[in-house]
Design a protein around this motif. Sequence first.
Motif, short mmCIF file in Angstrom:
data_model
loop_
_atom_site.label_atom_id
_atom_site.label_comp_id
_atom_site.label_asym_id
_atom_site.label_seq_id
_atom_site.Cartn_x
_atom_site.Cartn_y
_atom_site.Cartn_z
N LEU A 20 0.83 -1.20 0.00
CA LEU A 20 0.00 0.00 0.00
C LEU A 20 0.87 1.26 0.00
N THR A 21 1.95 1.24 0.77
CA THR A 21 2.85 2.39 0.79
C THR A 21 3.50 2.61 -0.57
N LEU A 22 3.97 1.52 -1.17
CA LEU A 22 4.57 1.63 -2.50
C LEU A 22 3.58 2.18 -3.52
N ALA A 23 2.35 1.69 -3.46
CA ALA A 23 1.34 2.15 -4.41
C ALA A 23 1.03 3.63 -4.21
N ILE A 24 0.93 4.06 -2.96
CA ILE A 24 0.63 5.47 -2.69
C ILE A 24 1.77 6.37 -3.14
N VAL A 25 3.02 5.95 -2.86
CA VAL A 25 4.17 6.76 -3.26
C VAL A 25 4.24 6.85 -4.78
N LEU A 26 4.06 5.72 -5.46
CA LEU A 26 4.12 5.74 -6.93
C LEU A 26 2.99 6.56 -7.51
N LEU A 27 1.82 6.46 -6.91
CA LEU A 27 0.70 7.27 -7.40
C LEU A 27 1.01 8.77 -7.21
N SER A 172 11.66 8.05 -8.92
CA SER A 172 10.41 7.70 -8.25
C SER A 172 10.49 6.31 -7.64
N LEU A 173 11.09 5.37 -8.37
CA LEU A 173 11.23 4.02 -7.83
C LEU A 173 12.13 4.01 -6.60
N ILE A 174 13.20 4.78 -6.65
CA ILE A 174 14.09 4.84 -5.49
C ILE A 174 13.37 5.45 -4.29
N ALA A 177 10.83 2.96 -2.99
CA ALA A 177 11.45 1.85 -2.26
C ALA A 177 11.92 2.30 -0.88
N VAL A 178 12.59 3.46 -0.83
CA VAL A 178 13.09 3.95 0.47
C VAL A 178 11.92 4.28 1.39
N THR A 179 10.93 5.00 0.86
CA THR A 179 9.76 5.36 1.69
C THR A 179 9.01 4.12 2.14
N VAL A 183 8.45 3.11 5.99
CA VAL A 183 7.10 2.94 6.53
C VAL A 183 6.88 1.50 6.97
N TYR A 184 7.40 0.55 6.19
CA TYR A 184 7.23 -0.86 6.54
C TYR A 184 7.84 -1.17 7.91
N PHE A 185 9.09 -0.77 8.09
CA PHE A 185 9.75 -1.08 9.36
C PHE A 185 9.13 -0.29 10.52
N ALA A 186 8.70 0.94 10.24
CA ALA A 186 8.04 1.71 11.30
C ALA A 186 6.72 1.07 11.69
N MET A 187 5.92 0.68 10.70
CA MET A 187 4.64 0.03 11.01
C MET A 187 4.85 -1.35 11.63
N LEU A 188 5.92 -2.03 11.18
CA LEU A 188 6.21 -3.34 11.76
C LEU A 188 6.51 -3.22 13.25
N ALA A 189 7.28 -2.19 13.61
CA ALA A 189 7.66 -2.02 15.01
C ALA A 189 6.54 -1.42 15.85
N LEU A 190 5.80 -0.46 15.29
CA LEU A 190 4.83 0.29 16.07
C LEU A 190 3.42 -0.27 16.01
#
Length: 479
Positions: A20-27, A172-174, A177-179, A183-190
Amino acid sequence: MAANPVRASYRSLSSRLLWLTLAIVLLTEGLIFFPSLGHERRVWLQRHVREANIAALAVAGAPHGLLDPATRDDLLRLSGDELIRLHRASGVELVLAPPEEITPVARYDLRHETQLASVGYALVDLFRSQDRPITIIGNSPLRPKTVVELIMHERELLDVLHDYAWSIAGLSLIIAAVTGALVYFAMLALLVRPIRRITGSIVAFRADPERGVPIDAEAVSLLGDDEMAEAARELADMQRELRAALWRNARLAALGTAVATVSHDLRGILASAMLAADDLTQNLDGRVRRSGEMVVRAIERATEMVRRTLDFAREGPPPVTRTRFPLRWLIGEVREAMLPEAAGFSIAPCLDDDLLITGDRDLLFRVFVNLLRNAAEAGAGRVTVKAKMVAGVVEILIEDNGPGLPEPVRQNLFRPFVGSYRRGGTGLGLAIARDLMRAHGGDLELAETGPNGTIFRLTLPSQPEESTPPVAARQSATP
């Protein structure tokens, strides 16, 4: 069948958050990319118009405005154009022209081109590979009221747009990917890991609730006191309360089984004692006869207590045989049954003859007898029974003129063995009455109590007449 681990990982909350994060960033990058692509095309063309204008000024500075063919070709080559015209208020001035005529296949006027049109032209050019001669018209950035018209080949513009698109796509891909990773690791931890801990605790507690250990709320969230920690604390409190309730219910179930066994045996003993007490009531000696009557009443009370205890100890709701009948008839039966034991106590049914209820007549009879007997024992002299239909539910009100219920009794009103109003009572009457109403799909609750009396509210679902068999009228029970 075991779940596919790859599929389970793909459908996990953390994976969905990542995608979802990747899709939102790419959009978002796409929404930025298209306007920026149109802007890049427009800026490049305007710069080309400026360079053509400078080349035209070089021609104007030549003696008599004439250039030799070699210089003309160099200026056209350096500006990247095939033809340059200046349009002034006095007319058209042909500044630089090739020796042969060129016919353009497209014409773009930057003076009237909107941002949306620039985006559309840029997208079309992005997927074009053919090199075409095109005409570009724009205002001169160097001379007011002068318009520059030039003819150029589109190849260089296409290369610029392609390079820009690839650079923006890679960036945009970079960024995505970074975003997405952050977000993935932040959501994973929090979020995800606290949810996993809470879910794991629920699963483990469900597997063995009596021995399950409540969740450690302090170790759930990394942020300390947040929503996840609050949810964990509430879950831990619920687990502790549920475990205590399960232990208590297990002990009560064992006690109930023992009480039911003892009560069953006690009924046989009381039956024998009742026969002996009946013989005493027939004795010619008045004192012996009165003693026998006292013993009979005591045995009757004990028998009633045993019966109520057995009714309450019965596992599961009682079977309900539903029929449809007038409520007024049932209240008439209850009044006739209570006349011998309730001297000075009156029952006033304020009911319509056509008000029909659906339920088990015998079970509902017990409910009303319990309620009215409790009212008489509490000191009421009169009870009024009212009923009305509200949104497909029959609402029955039992109002008495007693002194009301004290606060300790109201707190434990429907709790067995502790909710009795009178000394020596079991407190089972209201508990059983509410169980019987709930077995019908309805309920029993205390609506109001005070010095002017007490009101109990009974609710009973009303069913269509054809859903239950008709019941024969009991004329003797009609009030």
